[in-house]
Scaffold this motif. Structure first.
Motif, PDB file in Angstrom:
ATOM      1  N   PRO A   1      39.688  25.001   9.445  1.00  0.00           N
ATOM      2  CA  PRO A   1      38.445  24.224   9.057  1.00  0.00           C
ATOM      3  C   PRO A   1      38.295  23.192   9.923  1.00  0.00           C
ATOM      4  N   GLN A   2      37.060  22.866  10.192  1.00  0.00           N
ATOM      5  CA  GLN A   2      36.558  21.702  11.159  1.00  0.00           C
ATOM      6  C   GLN A   2      36.850  20.350  10.517  1.00  0.00           C
ATOM      7  N   ALA A   3      37.303  19.533  11.162  1.00  0.00           N
ATOM      8  CA  ALA A   3      37.213  18.009  10.741  1.00  0.00           C
ATOM      9  C   ALA A   3      35.791  17.615  10.532  1.00  0.00           C
ATOM     10  N   HIS A   4      35.338  17.129   9.645  1.00  0.00           N
ATOM     11  CA  HIS A   4      33.972  16.454   9.767  1.00  0.00           C
ATOM     12  C   HIS A   4      33.688  15.406   8.713  1.00  0.00           C
ATOM     13  N   GLN A   5      32.854  14.569   9.008  1.00  0.00           N
ATOM     14  CA  GLN A   5      32.487  13.469   8.093  1.00  0.00           C
ATOM     15  C   GLN A   5      31.006  13.195   8.110  1.00  0.00           C
ATOM     16  N   PHE A   6      30.358  13.559   6.906  1.00  0.00           N
ATOM     17  CA  PHE A   6      29.010  13.274   6.783  1.00  0.00           C
ATOM     18  C   PHE A   6      28.615  12.178   5.710  1.00  0.00           C
ATOM     19  N   SER A   7      28.129  10.949   6.207  1.00  0.00           N
ATOM     20  CA  SER A   7      27.785  10.072   5.228  1.00  0.00           C
ATOM     21  C   SER A   7      26.308   9.418   5.226  1.00  0.00           C
ATOM     22  N   VAL A   8      25.951   8.501   4.236  1.00  0.00           N
ATOM     23  CA  VAL A   8      24.777   8.048   4.104  1.00  0.00           C
ATOM     24  C   VAL A   8      25.034   6.596   4.937  1.00  0.00           C
ATOM     25  N   GLN A   9      24.133   6.323   5.960  1.00  0.00           N
ATOM     26  CA  GLN A   9      24.090   5.211   6.687  1.00  0.00           C
ATOM     27  C   GLN A   9      23.143   4.871   7.544  1.00  0.00           C
ATOM     28  N   ASN A  10      23.046   3.691   7.876  1.00  0.00           N
ATOM     29  CA  ASN A  10      21.960   3.258   8.936  1.00  0.00           C
ATOM     30  C   ASN A  10      22.694   3.336  10.314  1.00  0.00           C
ATOM     31  N   ALA A  11      21.846   4.103  11.188  1.00  0.00           N
ATOM     32  CA  ALA A  11      22.720   4.489  12.322  1.00  0.00           C
ATOM     33  C   ALA A  11      22.983   3.153  13.300  1.00  0.00           C
ATOM     34  N   LEU A  12      21.717   2.111  12.942  1.00  0.00           N
ATOM     35  CA  LEU A  12      21.719   0.840  13.605  1.00  0.00           C
ATOM     36  C   LEU A  12      22.233  -0.094  13.131  1.00  0.00           C
ATOM     37  N   ASN A  13      23.020   0.129  11.912  1.00  0.00           N
ATOM     38  CA  ASN A  13      24.022  -0.824  11.326  1.00  0.00           C
ATOM     39  C   ASN A  13      25.451  -0.200  10.925  1.00  0.00           C
ATOM     40  N   PRO A  14      26.045   0.122  11.890  1.00  0.00           N
ATOM     41  CA  PRO A  14      27.306   0.800  11.652  1.00  0.00           C
ATOM     42  C   PRO A  14      28.814   0.230  11.144  1.00  0.00           C
ATOM     43  N   LYS A  15      28.371  -0.860  10.403  1.00  0.00           N
ATOM     44  CA  LYS A  15      29.654  -1.655   9.866  1.00  0.00           C
ATOM     45  C   LYS A  15      30.581  -1.070   9.139  1.00  0.00           C
ATOM     46  N   GLY A  16      31.936  -1.207   9.451  1.00  0.00           N
ATOM     47  CA  GLY A  16      32.884  -0.520   8.638  1.00  0.00           C
ATOM     48  C   GLY A  16      33.080   0.922   8.897  1.00  0.00           C
ATOM     49  N   THR A  17      32.644   1.511  10.299  1.00  0.00           N
ATOM     50  CA  THR A  17      32.574   2.681  10.693  1.00  0.00           C
ATOM     51  C   THR A  17      33.860   2.735  11.749  1.00  0.00           C
ATOM     52  N   ASP A  18      34.867   3.661  11.382  1.00  0.00           N
ATOM     53  CA  ASP A  18      35.671   3.817  12.399  1.00  0.00           C
ATOM     54  C   ASP A  18      35.477   4.714  13.672  1.00  0.00           C
ATOM     55  N   LEU A  19      35.336   4.269  14.896  1.00  0.00           N
ATOM     56  CA  LEU A  19      34.783   5.072  16.077  1.00  0.00           C
ATOM     57  C   LEU A  19      36.120   5.616  16.796  1.00  0.00           C
ATOM     58  N   PRO A  20      36.069   7.085  17.004  1.00  0.00           N
ATOM     59  CA  PRO A  20      37.084   7.454  17.959  1.00  0.00           C
ATOM     60  C   PRO A  20      36.848   7.169  19.387  1.00  0.00           C
ATOM     61  N   ASP A  21      37.992   6.985  20.021  1.00  0.00           N
ATOM     62  CA  ASP A  21      38.010   6.755  21.503  1.00  0.00           C
ATOM     63  C   ASP A  21      36.807   7.431  22.468  1.00  0.00           C
ATOM     64  N   SER A  22      37.020   8.906  22.140  1.00  0.00           N
ATOM     65  CA  SER A  22      36.486   9.999  22.771  1.00  0.00           C
ATOM     66  C   SER A  22      35.101  10.367  22.077  1.00  0.00           C
ATOM     67  N   LEU A  23      34.016   9.757  22.125  1.00  0.00           N
ATOM     68  CA  LEU A  23      32.701  10.108  21.262  1.00  0.00           C
ATOM     69  C   LEU A  23      31.630  10.506  22.187  1.00  0.00           C
ATOM     70  N   TRP A  24      30.887  11.516  21.594  1.00  0.00           N
ATOM     71  CA  TRP A  24      29.675  12.075  22.135  1.00  0.00           C
ATOM     72  C   TRP A  24      28.720  11.965  21.249  1.00  0.00           C
ATOM     73  N   MET A  25      27.504  11.464  21.564  1.00  0.00           N
ATOM     74  CA  MET A  25      26.312  11.436  20.434  1.00  0.00           C
ATOM     75  C   MET A  25      25.069  12.242  20.773  1.00  0.00           C
ATOM     76  N   VAL A  26      24.521  12.964  19.948  1.00  0.00           N
ATOM     77  CA  VAL A  26      23.500  13.769  20.179  1.00  0.00           C
ATOM     78  C   VAL A  26      22.497  13.464  18.909  1.00  0.00           C
ATOM     79  N   VAL A  27      21.171  13.238  19.359  1.00  0.00           N
ATOM     80  CA  VAL A  27      20.258  12.579  18.311  1.00  0.00           C
ATOM     81  C   VAL A  27      18.708  13.256  18.494  1.00  0.00           C
ATOM     82  N   ASN A  28      18.058  13.853  17.492  1.00  0.00           N
ATOM     83  CA  ASN A  28      16.932  14.254  17.614  1.00  0.00           C
ATOM     84  C   ASN A  28      16.012  13.239  16.538  1.00  0.00           C
ATOM     85  N   PRO A  29      15.792  12.059  17.222  1.00  0.00           N
ATOM     86  CA  PRO A  29      15.211  10.998  16.148  1.00  0.00           C
ATOM     87  C   PRO A  29      13.951  11.352  15.858  1.00  0.00           C
TER      88      PRO A  29
END
Length: 395
Positions: free
Chosen positions: A297-325
């Motif tokens: 199984p793939q490790a994953h985490q989906f959550s309700v969150q304002n992307a522009l207010n990421p308080k309390g989010t643990d961010l990995p060192d090697s992070l890519w982001m992709v977005v279709n806003p």
């Protein structure tokens, strides 16, 4: 040997060719073991790939190509300026070797040709099929036939795919303005670029405005087959019996790996994470069905969150982001600089090693946010809107 055409969205041709090269060594032969045929000589056209190979191998491309539209079997190609010749040529083709009956769907296009009446071309082809099958028609269509006339060159093809390949058979729910899976797969491959599988495997991919999770479901199955949806060739008389077996997919010796280390998704709409999770679970269920003991199984985490207010989010060192806003006024920062502000804020808040962002071409991300450069810009038609996919990387 048969001739085939793999149709693709405009601009996706080289990616589809790369996919074809990647999967070719793993395709099966008629003995249900990995085949040994050499890779065919491929001609790249605008909107697709044309090549000759064995029927058995070409049909399998339906299972694996993620950036293509469909696979067509070329029945014939010939020059003609009169309808009687078209009729005789169409009637001479070996339709009884492929079709169950004469009930088919038609895709007819004609331009720059003396025979440019699409209705008359279809009526002539229908008459030929009716004579071949002596009026035998099933209750539903058994195939789709494509007729194209251009510069007096007639090309007749039989559709091997059926429903468009972007319909994977695993996204059970959609959000507002969903992205086509073929586009998501193309953009993910553009982000991966020259990175090795080992490098990608160390990355966490995050979509901060994930909607129904199309980017993330495509990321999960980017190099996996899709075996549980129906394809048109399964109704052919010439369909290899192996592909009608419920267990044929167990014979593939494909690497059973997830491309990314883990996946993250946020959405401000409290309904979207649940929808994305259901779609993701369906993908994993289908992968597990043929990967069996090798499935992880793939490790994953989906959550309700304002992307522009990421308080309390643990961010990995090697992070890519992709977005279709969301476009226009639906964008959270629409009144504060729009896309340019969004890109700058995502870079400031998350410090991704790559950020891929899709937005209408008129709203280009220029200049790049502080500390970042524009690595690549790719023109994309997204639902009829001319867009740019911009990839940003740190300086």
């Amino acid at each position: 040997m048969n001739r085939f055409f793999v149709s693709t969205p405009i601009g996706f041709e080289n990616t589809a060719l790369l996919e074809m090269k990647e999967v070719w060594p793993y395709l099966l032969g008629k003995d249900a073991k990995t085949h040994s045929l050499s890779f065919p000589e491929v001609t790249v056209h605008m909107g697709g790939l044309e090549f000759e190979t064995e029927l058995f191998q070409a049909l399998q491309l339906n299972f694996f190509l993620k950036t293509a539209n469909r696979v067509l079997l070329r029945m014939t190609s010939f020059r003609t300026k009169d309808l009687p010749k078209f009729y005789q040529k169409f009637k001479s083709l070996p339709w009884k070797e492929f079709l169950q009956n004469g009930n088919v769907e038609w895709e007819v296009a004609a331009q720059k040709s003396r025979l440019n009446n699409e209705k008359r071309l279809q009526e002539s082809a229908e008459k030929a099929l009716a004579e071949i099958f002596q009026g035998q028609t099933g209750e539903t269509s058994c195939a789709s036939i494509y007729i194209r006339m251009e510069d007096d060159l007639c090309t007749i093809s039989l559709d091997a795919t059926g429903e468009h390949l972007h319909k994977r058979g695993w996204s059970v729910l959609k959000g507002e303005a969903p992205m086509r899976e073929t586009i998501a797969a193309e953009l993910l491959r553009e982000m991966i670029g020259e990175a090795t599988p080992g490098e990608v495997a160390s990355v966490t991919l995050c979509d901060p405005m994930m909607g129904s999770g199309t980017f993330l479901t495509e990321a999960r199955a980017l190099w996996a087959g899709q075996f549980q949806r129906d394809f048109a060739f399964k109704q052919w008389k010439k369909c290899p019996k192996l592909f009608l077996s419920p267990s044929f997919a167990f014979n593939y010796e494909l690497p059973m790996r997830a491309p990314f280390q883990s996946l993250m998704g946020f959405d401000i709409n409290d309904e979207m994470p649940e929808i994305a999770q259901k779609n993701f679970a369906e993908v994993e269920s289908q992968l597990k069905a043929y990967q069996r003991a090798e499935f992880q199984p793939q490790a994953h985490q989906f959550s309700v969150q304002n992307a522009l207010n990421p308080k309390g989010t643990d961010l990995p060192d090697s992070l890519w982001m992709v977005v279709n806003p969301p476009y226009g006024e639906r964008l959270p920062v629409a009144g504060k600089g729009g896309l340019k502000t969004l890109a700058a804020e995502l870079c400031r808040l998350y410090k991704p090693l790559k950020l891929g962002i899709l937005y209408p071409e008129k709203d280009k991300v220029q200049p790049a946010p502080n500390g970042y450069k524009i690595e690549k810009e790719l023109k994309i038609n997204n639902g009829g809107i001319r867009c740019l996919f911009t990839i940003l990387t740190p300086l």
